[in-house]
Design a protein around this motif. Structure first.
Motif, PDB file in Angstrom:
ATOM      1  N   UNK A 173      56.149  13.121  88.748  1.00 20.66           N
ATOM      2  CA  UNK A 173      57.097  12.079  88.379  1.00 20.66           C
ATOM      3  C   UNK A 173      57.655  12.447  87.001  1.00 20.66           C
ATOM      4  N   UNK A 174      58.974  12.522  86.866  1.00 19.02           N
ATOM      5  CA  UNK A 174      59.581  12.890  85.584  1.00 19.02           C
ATOM      6  C   UNK A 174      59.555  11.683  84.641  1.00 19.02           C
ATOM      7  N   UNK A 175      58.838  11.795  83.534  1.00 23.17           N
ATOM      8  CA  UNK A 175      58.724  10.677  82.596  1.00 23.17           C
ATOM      9  C   UNK A 175      59.767  10.731  81.494  1.00 23.17           C
ATOM     10  N   UNK A 176      60.204  11.925  81.120  1.00 25.90           N
ATOM     11  CA  UNK A 176      61.161  12.026  80.011  1.00 25.90           C
ATOM     12  C   UNK A 176      61.910  13.349  80.090  1.00 25.90           C
ATOM     13  N   UNK A 177      63.164  13.299  79.679  1.00 24.48           N
ATOM     14  CA  UNK A 177      64.000  14.491  79.580  1.00 24.48           C
ATOM     15  C   UNK A 177      64.539  14.523  78.152  1.00 24.48           C
ATOM     16  N   UNK A 179      66.945  15.295  75.070  1.00 27.51           N
ATOM     17  CA  UNK A 179      68.335  15.615  74.724  1.00 27.51           C
ATOM     18  C   UNK A 179      68.410  15.617  73.183  1.00 27.51           C
ATOM     19  N   UNK A 189      57.901   8.990  72.321  1.00 25.29           N
ATOM     20  CA  UNK A 189      58.358   7.972  73.275  1.00 25.29           C
ATOM     21  C   UNK A 189      57.337   7.767  74.396  1.00 25.29           C
ATOM     22  N   UNK A 193      55.649   4.265  75.336  1.00 21.16           N
ATOM     23  CA  UNK A 193      55.798   3.678  76.671  1.00 21.16           C
ATOM     24  C   UNK A 193      54.425   3.438  77.292  1.00 21.16           C
TER      25      UNK A 193
END
Lengths: 276, 276
Positions: A173-177, A179, A189, A193
């Motif tokens: 499951x992708x939790x953060x990307x 940028x 973050x 969270x």
């Protein structure tokens, strides 16, 4: 060496001088750390002093140029250009219109037109890059391997959009990307969270995956991990981190290993089509 | 109607009852707002009370089911299943192994096997979706249009990875990609990065772009914007927001228009291959 923030420029300069090549640092005001710069021959320079830079570089007899250290995208509105900069201003403005990648590539081409040979930090100090295999004592498990594969796939997909070079994946499951915030803030973050219950996974699940953009000009802005990254991964409650072998700089590697082992995290270089 | 958080479930239920169909709300404890649920026939239910839910649903003579409102991915470890849930637990565990998309699709299929007809909120109240064209008084300019196109391209690329459904693009530069944090927190991040000088763009540049995942089962978890989104866009100092026409719910549309116009932001529905 154009020297931004962090300790990495000092480490690389020491390696290069140990190999018998003299180094001159052009320390960027507001970014470079005076303590890092002090042991080396250096000049302080503000950004947009391109004319001054070219003159000093010629005086010093420099031929090869390495750009290294933290140097965030400045605002075009904040720069106070000198005459040498005004000459190349149209190119700079065009460069600023694209993403970071475009910006750095354009500035690189400009420097080459003025007679500098641009080298990547890994070309003057090859052993700063992550190799394939474990960096510390621990190895990723099967679940981690699936998360790493998903993360590398995601980063390859976002790469053409000139986005960041890292993501956090847990349990597929992708939790953060990442940028504009950068890797450290992305990891902070995850910790937040988790604290507020928005991420409910148990600790020890999830991987920070970091890789260069596909086709990224590796002479600038190579993705980098260091002791801070390990601390961030630990605070985020992840299982470890995976970096593209041959595509990511490991700053202060002994300290990285020490902290990863102490925190019970894995750190691993993974082969990728790009990094290989 | 399985009713999560926010005011949207109440708005939709009101629309459906205005059309002459009775509504029974299954309000999820910890998520649904008692004030939203109160005007309608309702039952309170904790998650993982699937057996109770099926019994009540049959008692009430419900046939069509809509799942709507904020309902974050719960931890499998936190659920206290009843007997009816234990029966389907292996399917739930398998569902939890994938991303949100997979989770919702699997739960949807399970409900259908037990005789519910699952409908999307937009199927019972079609006018809740953004149409193509301006939502408020302002229109995006040429720079905004380029940012919107880049954002939609990025979201299409991340879509197979079951990541979030929103990104912020400013001056053709991707500032943020949404994952577990959600749209509101992503926008708050932009405001913070601007405050600390990490984002140096002038105010009034940049777009929040929001679109459904490609191939997303639109019966659940439709991306939604509302008055809060407008406030977040304003605080982030962006120029406006763009949503995929036919693919994003606009909650409290009059209030969205009022706040966008008051803040001088554009809000626009843009046609996409997926949304069309």
């Amino acid at each position: 060496m154009i020297c931004g923030g962090g300790r990495l420029p000092g480490d690389i300069a020491a390696k290069v001088e140990a190999g018998g090549r003299p180094v001159v640092m052009f320390a960027i005001e507001g970014w470079a750390d005076p303590a890092v710069v002090a042991p080396f021959r250096h000049h302080w320079l503000s950004l947009a002093r391109y004319g001054t830079f070219l003159r000093l570089m010629r005086q010093e007899g420099c031929r090869d140029l390495v750009v290294i250290g933290i140097l965030l995208r400045p605002s075009l509105w904040q720069l106070r250009p000198d005459l040498g900069t005004v000459r190349v201003l149209p190119r700079i403005v065009r460069a600023f219109r694209g993403g970071d990648d475009h910006l750095l590539t354009s500035l690189g081409r400009m420097l080459e037109d003025d007679g500098c040979r641009l080298l990547g930090a890994h070309e003057v100090a090859p052993d700063i890059l992550a190799a394939a295999g474990p960096i510390g004592a621990r190895m990723p498990g099967a679940r981690d391997a699936a998360d790493i594969a998903l993360g590398l796939g995601l980063l390859a997909a976002t790469s053409p959009f000139d986005v960041g070079q890292a993501a956090v994946v847990a349990n597929r499951h992708v939790l953060a990307v990442e940028a504009a915030e950068g890797t450290d803030r992305m990891l902070a973050r995850i910790a937040e969270l988790r604290e507020i219950g928005r991420i409910k996974l148990p600790r020890g699940v999830g991987v920070l995956v970091k890789a260069p953009k596909v086709g990224q000009d590796q002479r600038f802005d190579m993705p980098t991990v260091g002791p801070n990254t390990i601390d961030g991964v630990a605070r985020a409650g992840l299982a470890g981190l995976a970096v593209a072998a041959g595509g990511v700089i490991v700053a202060e590697p002994q300290e990285v290993v020490r902290r990863a082992d102490a925190a019970g995290l894995f750190a691993v270089g993974v082969p990728t089509p790009e990094g290989a």
